[in-house]
Design a protein around this motif. Sequence first.
Motif, short mmCIF file in Angstrom:
data_model
loop_
_atom_site.label_atom_id
_atom_site.label_comp_id
_atom_site.label_asym_id
_atom_site.label_seq_id
_atom_site.Cartn_x
_atom_site.Cartn_y
_atom_site.Cartn_z
N LEU A 214 0.81 -1.21 0.00
CA LEU A 214 0.00 0.00 0.00
C LEU A 214 0.85 1.27 0.00
O LEU A 214 0.48 2.27 -0.62
N SER A 215 1.98 1.25 0.69
CA SER A 215 2.77 2.46 0.85
C SER A 215 3.30 3.01 -0.47
O SER A 215 3.15 4.21 -0.76
N PRO A 216 3.94 2.19 -1.36
CA PRO A 216 4.40 2.76 -2.64
C PRO A 216 3.27 3.27 -3.51
O PRO A 216 3.44 4.26 -4.23
N ILE A 217 2.11 2.63 -3.42
CA ILE A 217 0.97 3.09 -4.22
C ILE A 217 0.53 4.48 -3.78
O ILE A 217 0.28 5.37 -4.60
N LEU A 218 0.43 4.70 -2.47
CA LEU A 218 0.03 6.00 -1.97
C LEU A 218 1.07 7.06 -2.31
O LEU A 218 0.72 8.21 -2.64
N THR A 219 2.35 6.72 -2.25
CA THR A 219 3.39 7.67 -2.65
C THR A 219 3.24 8.07 -4.10
O THR A 219 3.36 9.25 -4.46
N ARG B 151 -4.75 -0.76 5.84
CA ARG B 151 -5.22 0.46 5.18
C ARG B 151 -5.40 1.59 6.18
O ARG B 151 -5.17 2.76 5.84
N GLU B 152 -5.79 1.25 7.39
CA GLU B 152 -5.88 2.30 8.41
C GLU B 152 -4.50 2.81 8.78
O GLU B 152 -4.30 4.02 9.00
N ARG B 153 -3.54 1.90 8.86
CA ARG B 153 -2.16 2.33 9.13
C ARG B 153 -1.66 3.26 8.05
O ARG B 153 -0.87 4.19 8.32
N LYS C 241 -2.43 6.76 8.73
CA LYS C 241 -1.95 7.25 10.01
C LYS C 241 -0.43 7.17 10.16
O LYS C 241 0.13 7.86 11.02
N GLU C 242 0.25 6.35 9.32
CA GLU C 242 1.68 6.15 9.51
C GLU C 242 2.50 6.40 8.25
O GLU C 242 3.73 6.36 8.30
N HIS C 243 1.86 6.62 7.12
CA HIS C 243 2.62 6.85 5.89
C HIS C 243 3.48 8.09 6.05
O HIS C 243 3.03 9.11 6.59
N PRO C 244 4.73 8.07 5.59
CA PRO C 244 5.62 9.22 5.83
C PRO C 244 5.15 10.51 5.17
O PRO C 244 5.53 11.60 5.62
N HIS C 245 4.33 10.43 4.15
CA HIS C 245 3.87 11.63 3.45
C HIS C 245 2.36 11.81 3.59
O HIS C 245 1.73 12.44 2.72
#
Length: 890
Positions: free
Chosen positions: A671-676, A724-726, A729-733
Amino acid sequence: MANRLSNNPFVALFGSVEAAERYISLRESGLLRLLEYRPRAERKVVANENRGVSNDRRLQVETERPVFNEENSPRDMTKGIETCITDCSSRITEELKKTGIARLTEEIFGFTVNKVVDEGKNLIFLEDLASEIAPKNWIDMEVLEQALFQRLLLEEPSTYLLNKTVNRLERSDNHVTEKEVISYLFECYKRLCSPLIPKDVKEEEIEEVKNLILRNAATALRQPALFEAQELHLQIINLFRDTSAPPEDFINFFTGISEQFVRDESEPINVLLEAFAPTLDFIQNDVAQSNIITFNRCYLHILQTFSVSPELGAVLLLHSTPKETSHGRLYADTLIGSILSLSCLPKTPNGPYEFFQDPLQSPDIEGANIWPALSFICENMHKIFYNLLKSSTQLKHETLSWLANCLHSNSARGKLWTAHNLGLGAPACVSDGFMLNLGCVLLHLCQPICSNLNDLKVNRIDPTYCAVKVKDDAEAHYRGVHMKGLDSETCLIPIAEDEQRPTAEKYSFVTECFFMAHRALDLGFRVALERLMQLYREVTQIQRVFVEVQEQGSFQSEVVQTIRQRLEREMTRCFSIRAALLEPHSLSLMVQFHVATAVWLVQVATDATNETERISFVPAKLREITFPLPEQVPSTLSCVPEFLIENTVGFLSFLRRFNPRTLEEQGFDFLSPILTEVLVFMGSQQRMRNPHLRARLAECLESLLPHHKENPAFSTSSYGGFFRERLFKEHPHRNQIVRSLLEVFVGIEMTGQSVAFEQKFNYRRPMYVVMDYLWQIEEHKDCFRQLAAEAESNMEAVSPPIFLRFINLLMNDAVFLLDEALSNMAQLRQMQAARDSGEWRQLPTHEQEQNEALFQNTGMIARFFWVSFIILTRNLRFHVQTGVRMTSDD
């Protein structure tokens, strides 16, 4: 000793076992060597003296007679003995060699020229050859080729069988009496590679026998008229039905045959194609008449065997290349195309749907059988293409050309009208099943660069690939650019007419495979998904009409039956397409592929150093992303097609609707690279100029939400929404989410084009849902307040603050939605009154159906505007309250 010698084949060199025993005793004592090598004149005297004497007595006299005379000194005798021993050893070795080849012939080929054989053996007696080579009664290398050819020409080998009693014939080895040429030679080849080979046969002799087998097999395929009563192509296919032989035997046998053609022919590929065309034609025709469940799986093993050999691989590819490579539909009519067309979807645009025929009674119960079959086809087709690509440099070029031409000739599938033409699709193109399977094969090939993002393999992809247009086949081979038409695709940022896009000198296979896979997903997965969504909308409408007609009970039964049949037909289509898209292994590959794409795109978007001096434009290193992004925008983004982003958007939207658990199964690392990626391109107009595509990235954010209030069925998952909740709340950007959303929201209004409100609101609807969720998280609520404070302090600025423009557009949308909702409700009331009064019952059946469909459609539109108004006003209340609180220092 007698027991030891009884099973020794070399006893046949002596008159009896007793003679062999005496020979060994004398050899061990050393007397026989002295006796055998005495001068020839003295041996004649001894022979004359011993006439009429018994054998035992003669042997005694010979051993007692002295071996030295006046002419032979001990030194000369020793030298003579050594010479004679060497000569004798060579003679004995020659006899042993002849015996070893003869035994090899019996064990491997099952024939002989000696009519007297052991009673425990069943051998074919070659009578004609035996009379030709008499008095020699064994087969050596000089006559083996002639013997094998005579054996192959025997129409009924069983009639030449030795020891042919009834019981023995029943117990005889089937290989010995085998009539089929290819089957017989393949079994000989297998036995030659087994422990049955006599140990006294040399390695070079075994290799010579092996070449003899392959040469005869090549001759049979080259001149099938020699065996006109046999169907050689069926013999080849039947070999693979028996899985007892190891795959290496098949590969070595057929590779060896192809090498024989190369040695003997000036144009081996054409001759090979003519030899194997009957086999390949039979497979193609049989697959074309089968479906994904009933087709013969051994065909894939045959093609894998062919793909290993450079020559046979070229034959397979040449056989699967249509005469007109520009006609996309013709690729499905080839051998490889017929296998790729195997799916739960029709093979042709107008073909029948074979699965899910009773969707109302037993919905979606066939997926468990379809998915393993789909996975089996894609995995084995991947092995075939992988073997073709690594077989030789030339075959790799031809394989990439085949893939590129297939994708380019089917580019019409990507047109807007294709997805909406449910009945016909793109008649000149391949089917959805073909393109989905081809995309899965390419995803398999891309897997090494996607499985581990930490090894930087993804950074080997050059973003300028799609800007290159090659002139001919030679340039395509040299530069590594086989795809066609990508240079005309719309890219992330435009470029002026007088400017030239950057390009590299050469491109790697990794780069080509990456863009081919994305192109296949664009023409396959995206089109099928759009078709599925349209079908779902139609099925929903038909279901409402069907339920209402059943409840009324006053309509004629044939109307109900007609609606039911149409409902079943559309549901069958829905279930079939959904089953093809939800195949688990393909989903897993797509997840990895889209994550790798996200990582790579973000690196390309931030890599703008020394562009004029670079010969390659692959991202030099893995950069850490920080906001705000660098002001310098890489010109390489003018080479990256927009469909890379569209593929990711469509895939995430598909997961949200049909398989949300996949989002949780992949965890935070997916999930993290997708959100970035979403934040980098959604919030940067300089890196993605298309406001519509930037707005569609809001759908990605909506797909990443841990729950969905308006459509809870879309977000139900046994895994919950922990990761997905994390993410929020925790994604660096994560602090960039709110600002990026508002930038896109306002950017839709500033397109400079005439865009209908319905289209703009379709883009903004997921933004409302995301804002509603973000408002519940204190950290994101603070971001709204900060933007409101900036707006308050810059109310008189020449360029209005982003938050102020956002509030203004939000209020305009609310007014429009309320007006449209009330207008559609008024129309709905009029239609309801006409239906309740009985006016519609007096109309023809088809007009009644049209009125019902219009009534349902108007109700859906009214509901859409009303629900959208509620969502919008809830967001408007939140954001106006935010501004009020900021103004009153609350």
